[in-house]
Motif scaffolding. Structure first.
Motif, PDB file in Angstrom:
ATOM      1  N   SER A  10      -4.646  -1.804   5.940  1.00 26.44           N
ATOM      2  CA  SER A  10      -3.986  -1.785   4.642  1.00 26.44           C
ATOM      3  C   SER A  10      -4.597  -2.801   3.701  1.00 26.44           C
ATOM      4  O   SER A  10      -4.805  -2.527   2.528  1.00 26.44           O
ATOM      5  CB  SER A  10      -2.496  -2.096   4.799  1.00 26.44           C
ATOM      6  OG  SER A  10      -1.885  -1.180   5.653  1.00 26.44           O
ATOM      7  N   PHE A  13      -9.005   5.763  -0.841  1.00 27.47           N
ATOM      8  CA  PHE A  13      -8.448   5.534   0.482  1.00 27.47           C
ATOM      9  C   PHE A  13      -9.313   6.217   1.534  1.00 27.47           C
ATOM     10  O   PHE A  13      -9.636   5.631   2.574  1.00 27.47           O
ATOM     11  CB  PHE A  13      -7.020   6.079   0.531  1.00 27.47           C
ATOM     12  CG  PHE A  13      -6.291   5.784   1.801  1.00 27.47           C
ATOM     13  CD1 PHE A  13      -6.208   6.730   2.811  1.00 27.47           C
ATOM     14  CD2 PHE A  13      -5.698   4.552   2.002  1.00 27.47           C
ATOM     15  CE1 PHE A  13      -5.537   6.446   3.996  1.00 27.47           C
ATOM     16  CE2 PHE A  13      -5.022   4.266   3.174  1.00 27.47           C
ATOM     17  CZ  PHE A  13      -4.945   5.214   4.175  1.00 27.47           C
ATOM     18  N   ASN A  66      -7.841  -1.517   2.435  1.00 27.12           N
ATOM     19  CA  ASN A  66      -7.656  -0.440   1.475  1.00 27.12           C
ATOM     20  C   ASN A  66      -7.116  -0.928   0.155  1.00 27.12           C
ATOM     21  O   ASN A  66      -7.508  -0.454  -0.898  1.00 27.12           O
ATOM     22  CB  ASN A  66      -6.709   0.607   2.053  1.00 27.12           C
ATOM     23  CG  ASN A  66      -7.468   1.680   2.785  1.00 27.12           C
ATOM     24  OD1 ASN A  66      -8.178   2.447   2.163  1.00 27.12           O
ATOM     25  ND2 ASN A  66      -7.343   1.700   4.083  1.00 27.12           N
ATOM     26  N   LEU A  67      -6.207  -1.895   0.205  1.00 25.72           N
ATOM     27  CA  LEU A  67      -5.669  -2.441  -1.039  1.00 25.72           C
ATOM     28  C   LEU A  67      -6.778  -3.028  -1.890  1.00 25.72           C
ATOM     29  O   LEU A  67      -6.751  -2.917  -3.109  1.00 25.72           O
ATOM     30  CB  LEU A  67      -4.623  -3.524  -0.747  1.00 25.72           C
ATOM     31  CG  LEU A  67      -3.207  -3.039  -0.515  1.00 25.72           C
ATOM     32  CD1 LEU A  67      -2.301  -4.222  -0.271  1.00 25.72           C
ATOM     33  CD2 LEU A  67      -2.714  -2.248  -1.709  1.00 25.72           C
ATOM     34  N   VAL A  71      -8.468  -0.272  -3.940  1.00 29.42           N
ATOM     35  CA  VAL A  71      -7.730   0.566  -4.898  1.00 29.42           C
ATOM     36  C   VAL A  71      -8.235   0.272  -6.308  1.00 29.42           C
ATOM     37  O   VAL A  71      -8.380  -0.881  -6.685  1.00 29.42           O
ATOM     38  CB  VAL A  71      -6.217   0.281  -4.797  1.00 29.42           C
ATOM     39  CG1 VAL A  71      -5.474   0.951  -5.925  1.00 29.42           C
ATOM     40  CG2 VAL A  71      -5.692   0.746  -3.462  1.00 29.42           C
ATOM     41  N   LEU A 122       0.825  -1.197   0.000  1.00 29.46           N
ATOM     42  CA  LEU A 122       0.000   0.000   0.000  1.00 29.46           C
ATOM     43  C   LEU A 122       0.866   1.256   0.000  1.00 29.46           C
ATOM     44  O   LEU A 122       0.665   2.187  -0.771  1.00 29.46           O
ATOM     45  CB  LEU A 122      -0.913  -0.005   1.227  1.00 29.46           C
ATOM     46  CG  LEU A 122      -2.042   1.022   1.186  1.00 29.46           C
ATOM     47  CD1 LEU A 122      -3.040   0.617   0.142  1.00 29.46           C
ATOM     48  CD2 LEU A 122      -2.701   1.152   2.529  1.00 29.46           C
TER      49      LEU A 122
END
Lengths: 305, 297, 288
Positions: C109, B279, C112-113, C116, B29
């Motif tokens: 993370s 995000f 969120n990944l 994306v 990330l």
């Protein structure tokens, strides 16, 4: 105990993958000639490549990809293609970039195109002047009524900025002004044709090889090809009129180019000679474009040396 | 080395190995963010940030003056996303409520895999259906001459966001303690009243999270909008306008831009804006979900 | 009076439930419409030639075999990257990690990944794999990009599988004197492995259908020969469909072929999904 059983499976799987991967990794891919660029030319060059490879089975394979003239020239600058197809001249910015990267382009004209302005077959108009087309695509004129048509807002279809056709039209018809932001920017010639054929208020542009049905010689279903006049007093000519395109009476004609970085390598040169020779030019005509004239032939021969 | 020490060494090695894999997600990330940032910053040597974010004109190849304003694209993305979520949210919530409260368990067993099938349709196929199926239908419905516009994209995005909204909302509704519903029913409320006045408010945080995640999915979708929205660069004025979202623009121009030019860097700048937007949405959803979990404990 | 109130409640409930049912029917109808349209118009194009031959005459005739082959290869590379890394990360999260801030950050993370946008992964792939690591536009670049995109899925799926192993398995081994890693290796992994693989297949199915990450990292539309190494460009089903539907030079003529490609792609992706679901169902039954 369960783990022992699984262990055998895991080892077997690893061996299988190794067996599959090693030749794939080690076997060096047979080098292909990469040709990238103009969407206007992709059909033509693909067929030329197919026929060339059919006649020369031992020749290096040729991969013809699209992306638009800008993409092809960029790839030539970036070093990711052997030949770039482009339907417009190199821009000064591109020539500068080539200078900076040490790329010395050799440009070959392989065909001639009459860039056609098309409308839906329901549109009563038959002719427009260059200025009118420019005004329409700049967004200065927004309704068909202003150019003698029905009272209906003009529905604009065009290409995207990577297209040589887009750039050529911008330079020669829009006089280097900005396009209207209302142009629906399609991904290729065929999408424009599809859109115009279905949209009674539409106007679009495409190479002549796309808008004529090769079987019948008439415009594709749903389309009308407009005559274009240099100005309000001149006579209008059709892009399907070979003599008009040759003589320059049809105002929006252009050459279709292929460029290499420096002198083309042996494989690429052989393909280029096929295209520029009688066999290739016959295919050019068959696909709806026009063969190159004398002045281009001379320049091409020089560049091949 | 003693057998014990060897064992300890192997143990710590294993732990370290797995730990490095564990933080892999953070590394990736961060890596994406850093690389995007590094590739976007050079753009601002030539483009003023204010112009980038507030100008509605995007025309990097203009022979007159290169323009790099992404406001129209942001507006297009927002328009398509908001309409998609407005369509998908009530329907998704309705389906979730139906599955959790009304449906026979056999119906649930059948419908849940069907919703997963919907989630599994690749975005390029959905975009294709937008061109061949939805576009002509919309054109006929609104008497327009073509159907590639914001509404087309929004409907398709709604379809793609539905499975996310349905499954997360349903999980949230199911997680409401049965004591809540039992109390409501005992006090004389109907099943419907229990659903509307007790269960949904109790599951609200999860439902909001579903809403946000569905929105995140819509913002980030590329192929569907690329194929179905018409790709006009103008600032959108209505649902029936052709629009170009940020994702479409990157996909259109990335292939044709010479490396390491301002235009190239500008595309990465758009990617950076996208990354920050998704995000942000995911972060809010995460915070909401966590507050919900904490409250239940 | 009370009867009227009760009747009103009942009417509202019936109306409400009908509304919910309508929502469900709407969703089902849309799905059915999609599948029917593609099935009907694509079915006509499917034949053995279509599936086994290469395209001819500028993609207006012939088949899509190179695209099937290319999709298979790139999904293989994706699997090689995403499955082991995903499993190892899941093992860390479920077996070793304590509830610290770092762990929360890792989970954040991961979530969120997975959010994306796919085109941003494509951008990342271009910078990292094509340019910086100089892998060029190849199966390797595209597969690695897709692998990164699939990673959140495989981590989550593997973690779910690990969670279903009861703690008694681990405690049993530890009580007998095993170290943590030994306990995992012998008492957890063998039982969790099938579940982990099932979950990752779902992620792979999604990767096989993605276009944006491979568009600029290696996929091409018309290649005369099959890729012979991982460093070659390749054709792929989703990219093929995209070009056929938008950029092809004779869209009207190849429309049926585009439908056929869409059908093959859907069958492939849904087939993988179904296989994973059936596997999961079977495993759960066995466990009970």
């Amino acid at each position: 105990m369960l783990y022992e059983r699984f262990k055998k499976w895991i080892v077997a799987a690893e061996l299988a993958m190794a067996l599959v991967f090693t030749p794939i990794l080690i076997g060096q891919g047979k080098k292909m000639i990469q040709i990238k660029g103009s969407d206007t030319m992709i059909n033509l060059v693909q067929i030329l490549a197919e026929e060339y490879m059919g006649k020369n089975p031992k020749a290096t394979p040729i991969a013809v990809l699209g992306g638009g003239s800008g993409t092809g020239i960029t790839a030539l600058i970036n070093g990711t293609t052997d030949i770039a197809n482009h339907s417009r001249d190199l821009s000064p910015k591109e020539t500068n970039q080539m200078w900076e990267r040490g790329v010395k382009p050799r440009v070959f004209a392989i065909a001639v195109d009459g860039l056609s302005i098309i409308v839906n077959e329901k549109n009563p108009l038959n002719q427009l002047t260059m200025d009118q087309v420019g005004a329409i695509y700049r967004g200065d004129v927004k309704n068909w009524q202003a150019v003698g048509g029905p009272a209906q807002p003009i529905s604009l279809y065009g290409r995207q900025s990577n297209s040589g056709t887009y750039a050529f039209l911008q330079e020669h018809v829009l006089k280097n002004k900005n396009y209207s932001p209302d142009v629906k920017e399609m991904n290729g010639n065929a999408q424009i044709i599809e859109g115009v054929a279905a949209d009674a208020a539409a106007i679009g542009y495409a190479g002549v090889g796309y808008v004529v049905d090769k079987a019948t010689g008439k415009p594709m279903k749903g389309l009308k090809i407009l005559n274009i006049a240099k100005d309000a007093k001149a006579q209008g000519y059709s892009p399907t009129d070979k003599a008009a395109v040759d003589s320059g009476n049809y105002p929006i004609s252009r050459a279709l180019f292929q460029s290499t970085n420096g002198k083309p390598g042996a494989d690429a040169a052989a393909f280029l000679q096929f295209i520029l020779g009688p066999e290739g030019q016959k295919i050019v005509e068959r696909e709806g474009f026009y063969p190159i004239g004398a002045k281009y032939i001379e320049a091409n021969t020089k560049n091949l040396k | 080395m003693t057998k014990q020490r060897l064992r300890n060494l192997k143990e710590s090695a294993a732990k370290a190995f797995f730990f490095t894999n564990g933080i892999l997600a953070i590394v990736v990330l961060l890596g994406i963010f850093v690389l995007l940032l590094a590739s976007a910053v050079p753009a601002f040597r030539e483009i003023r940030i204010k112009e980038f974010l507030t100008s509605a004109a995007w025309d990097p190849t203009s022979p007159v003056k290169a323009e790099y304003g992404i406001l129209s694209m942001i507006a297009s993305t927002v328009l398509v996303t908001v309409v998609a979520v407005v369509i998908a949210f009530p329907i998704g919530l309705g389906v979730a409520a139906y599955l959790s409260d009304v449906a026979h368990w056999r119906v649930r067993e059948i419908v849940k895999p069907i919703v997963e099938i919907l989630a599994g349709i690749p975005s390029v196929v959905v975009g294709f259906l937008g061109i061949v199926l939805l576009g002509p239908a919309l054109a006929k419905l609104f008497g327009k001459t073509h159907g590639l516009n914001a509404l087309n994209g929004a409907i398709l995005l709604a379809v793609m966001a539905l499975p996310t909204i349905i499954s997360i909302s349903e999980d949230s509704l199911n997680a409401v303690p049965s004591s809540y519903s039992e109390a409501s029913l005992a006090l004389g409320g109907s099943r419907w009243q229990t659903l509307i006045r007790v269960k949904i408010p109790a599951a609200l945080s999860g439902i909001i999270a579903a809403f946000m995640l569905g929105m995140g999915r819509a913002i980030g979708e590329t192929m569907t909008v690329l194929m179905a929205t018409g790709n006009a660069r103008a600032f959108p004025h209505g649902l029936l306008d052709s629009v170009r979202t940020m994702t479409s623009n990157i996909a259109i121009e990335l292939g044709e831009v010479p490396y390491y030019t301002t235009h190239y860097y500008a595309l990465f700048a758009i990617g950076l804006v996208l990354f920050i937007m998704t995000f942000g949405v995911n972060l809010v959803a995460d915070v909401v979900l966590r507050k919900y979990q904490e409250r239940e404990q | 009076m009370r009867l009227k109130q009760a009747a009103k409640k009942k009417i509202v409930q019936v109306a409400g439930f009908i509304l919910l049912r309508v929502c469900l029917y709407l969703v089902l109808a849309v799905l059915l419409l999609f599948l029917y349209d593609i099935g009907k118009k694509g079915g006509g194009a499917i034949s053995w030639e279509f599936l086994s031959q290469a395209p001819r005459r500028g993609m207006t005739e012939g088949g899509i075999f190179p695209a099937i082959y290319g999709t298979f290869l790139v999904t293989l590379v994706t699997a090689v990257l995403a499955i082991p890394l995903g499993m190892f990360a899941a093992i860390y999260l479920n077996e070793y990690a304590k509830q610290t801030r770092l762990t929360r950050l890792i989970r954040l993370s991961i979530r969120n990944l997975s959010g994306v946008p796919s085109i941003v992964y494509g951008l990342f792939g271009v910078i990292l794999f094509v340019n910086i690591l100089k892998l060029g536009t190849s199966i390797l670049s595209a597969g690695l990009t897709l692998g990164l995109m699939t990673l959140p899925w495989t981590i989550t799926a593997s973690e779910e599988a690990l969670k279903t192993i009861p703690n008694s398995y681990r405690e049993g081994a530890l009580a007998l004197g095993a170290t943590k890693w030994q306990a995992i290796r012998t008492n957890v992994l063998p039982y969790a492995l099938p579940g982990m693989l099932t979950g990752t297949v779902l992620g792979l199915a999604r990767a096989a259908g993605e276009t944006a990450p491979i568009m600029f990292t290696g996929a091409a539309f018309a290649l005369p020969i099959l890729p012979k190494s991982l460093g070659d460009q390749f054709m792929a089903l989703p990219y093929h469909l995209y070009i056929m539907a938008t950029q092809h030079h004779d869209i009207a003529r190849v429309r049926p072929l585009a439908y056929g490609t869409a059908l093959v792609l859907i069958v492939l992706v849904l087939g993988m999904n179904m296989a994973a679901v059936i596997l999961r169902y079977r495993l759960r039954r066995k466990r009970r």
